[in-house]
Design an enzyme around this catalytic site. Structure first.
Site, short mmCIF file in Angstrom:
data_model
loop_
_atom_site.label_atom_id
_atom_site.label_comp_id
_atom_site.label_asym_id
_atom_site.label_seq_id
_atom_site.Cartn_x
_atom_site.Cartn_y
_atom_site.Cartn_z
N HIS A 191 1.07 -1.17 -0.15
CA HIS A 191 0.17 0.08 -0.06
C HIS A 191 0.87 1.41 0.08
O HIS A 191 1.88 1.31 0.75
CB HIS A 191 -0.97 0.02 1.23
N GLU A 237 -2.60 14.77 10.72
CA GLU A 237 -3.51 14.42 9.59
C GLU A 237 -4.88 14.98 9.95
O GLU A 237 -5.72 14.28 10.83
CB GLU A 237 -3.41 12.85 9.38
N HIS A 268 -6.20 12.91 13.59
CA HIS A 268 -5.19 12.26 14.32
C HIS A 268 -3.90 13.09 14.10
O HIS A 268 -3.16 13.44 13.21
CB HIS A 268 -4.68 11.01 13.24
#
Length: 439
Positions: free
Chosen positions: A288, A337, A361
């Site tokens: 990913h 974030e 976050h």
């Protein structure tokens, strides 16, 4: 009507006044049509040519003609990052409430609410994250941000933005950037909501492509700026210019519309971009990739590769990676974030994270997919499939450690205090007797 290209040197004149752009020089002794020449500088005069930003405006009256600025209430707009104690927890907000017109008329400026941020506008280094919730157009008043750039992300309701450079209609799934010092007014067409990333001390630019090569991500040609449009309108009752300066609001009065620019030329302009035009780069083998491959715009810091803020999106795409847990991985990060959702369902948290809401976050706070997402994707058949179809989530990522405001933690009453529970059912799958080839 728009002109395309990111950071281009443009020239534009209202067709009602052909020849209103001076030829051969920027500031003639007498401008065509008896206009005033005024330069708007978005960078220091001595910046290197690639970073030098300025536009010349040819207007009916110069912007200096106004009564003195006086302080006005800021409402929920703030740069006070010490209102409440720091909170390192994972934070999520339910969709922010839009006031009903029958209850109270609220325009764009009155509907600004600061959610989190860091840094200092005085030292020209920092960011602010705001939401806007409004139901009424701005009438005979405009906004001017002396502190930094606004990147506006509409979530509900289109907005018609009138600027000194012309008009832009911006709909959900589009973004626009109003750069420092540009005056603008916002018309709405019902209940309206969106997000704003404010950056002090830097301008947004396209990220470097590196090994990707010449093409990919956001293409310069898809960025649009307005063409010249003016109104020669007297306002005897007073036109209000609201100035955000050093984190506070000030207002002054003048008796004419500020949108009186007949012609302009330069590379310092407002602009908009449709997110559907983003050319996605993605994994085609395994694992990913980091979300940096989805960066639309970046505001660079002085440290190479470290951003004051990145604007990142998670658009519809194909998932084809083999032998891979395809959703976002569990993560702790030296960046902050902030995520918002324009439409649809975000793949890592299909419940709870809703359009018009948000999450934060913070630096080194762990986060990742909820238990349902983990269990489903740990056993899913890894065939090619569409990801995020009908969805558009985005992230404001910053190297600053952002503080949450009192409005964000308490006043807005939208904080989801049960957010942590989406990870509580995670259970251990550890098997000390595991052998290669066994599940």
């Amino acid at each position: 009507v728009y002109m395309s290209g990111f950071g281009n040197e443009f020239s534009s004149e209202d067709p009602r006044c052909p020849g209103s752009l001076p030829e051969g020089q920027n500031n003639p002794q007498v401008c065509p049509y008896g206009l005033y020449a005024e330069q708007l500088s978005g960078s220091a005069f001595t910046c290197p040519r690639p970073a030098n930003k300025r536009s010349w405006l040819y207007r009916i009256l110069p912007s200096v003609k106004h009564k003195p600025f006086t302080s006005v209430p800021c409402g929920d707009l703030t740069e006070n990052w010490n209102e409440v104690e720091p909170d390192p927890n994972q934070l999520r907000w339910l969709p922010f409430t839009i006031p009903k017109t029958t209850e109270k008329k609220v325009d764009f400026v009155a509907g600004l609410h600061t959610l989190c941020g860091a840094g200092d506008a005085k030292s020209r280094n920092g960011i602010g994250v705001h939401v806007y919730t409004c139901n009424t157009s701005m009438v005979d008043r405009c906004f001017n941000n002396s502190d930094g750039d606004f990147l506006i992300v509409p979530q509900q309701g289109e907005i018609l933005i009138t600027t000194e450079f012309g008009k832009m209609m911006v709909e959900p799934n589009e973004i626009c950037v109003i750069q420092q010092g540009m005056r603008f007014s916002v018309d709405v067409f019902g209940e309206t909501r969106g997000y704003i990333l404010e950056v002090y001390g830097a301008h947004f630019e396209l990220p470097d492509l590196g090994p990707i090569g010449a093409n990919g991500l956001a293409n310069p040609r898809d960025f649009l700026c307005p063409v010249a449009w003016y109104e020669d309108r007297k306002v005897p009752t007073g036109y209000t210019v609201i100035n955000k300066y050093q984190g506070k609001l000030f207002a002054c009065q003048q008796d004419f519309s500020p949108f009186n620019v007949v012609a302009w030329h330069g590379n310092y302009t407002p602009y908009k971009y449709n997110l559907k035009n983003f050319m996605v780069i993605n994994c085609v083998a395994f694992d990913h990739a980091d979300p940096s491959i989805f960066t639309v715009l970046t505001a660079k810091s002085t440290r190479p590769g470290v951003a004051i803020a990145d604007f990142v999106i998670f658009p519809p795409r194909w998932g084809v990676a083999d032998h891979t847990f395809r959703p976002p991985y569990y993560h702790r990060n030296c960046m902050s974030e902030f995520m918002g959702l324009i439409k649809g369902h975000y793949e890592a948290k299909e419940e709870g994270f809703q359009p018009g809401g948000a999450s934060l976050h913070s630096i080194m706070t762990p986060h990742g997919p909820d238990v349902d997402c983990f269990e489903k994707n740990s056993t899913a058949e890894l065939k090619p499939q569409r990801v995020a179809e009908g969805t558009m989530a985005f992230m404001f990522e910053s190297s600053f450690s952002m503080a949450v405001t009192k409005w964000g933690l308490h006043t807005c009453q939208k904080l989801d205090k049960n957010y942590y529970q989406c990870w509580e059912p995670l259970r251990s799958h550890f098997n000390p007797n595991w052998k290669p080839g066994k599940q």
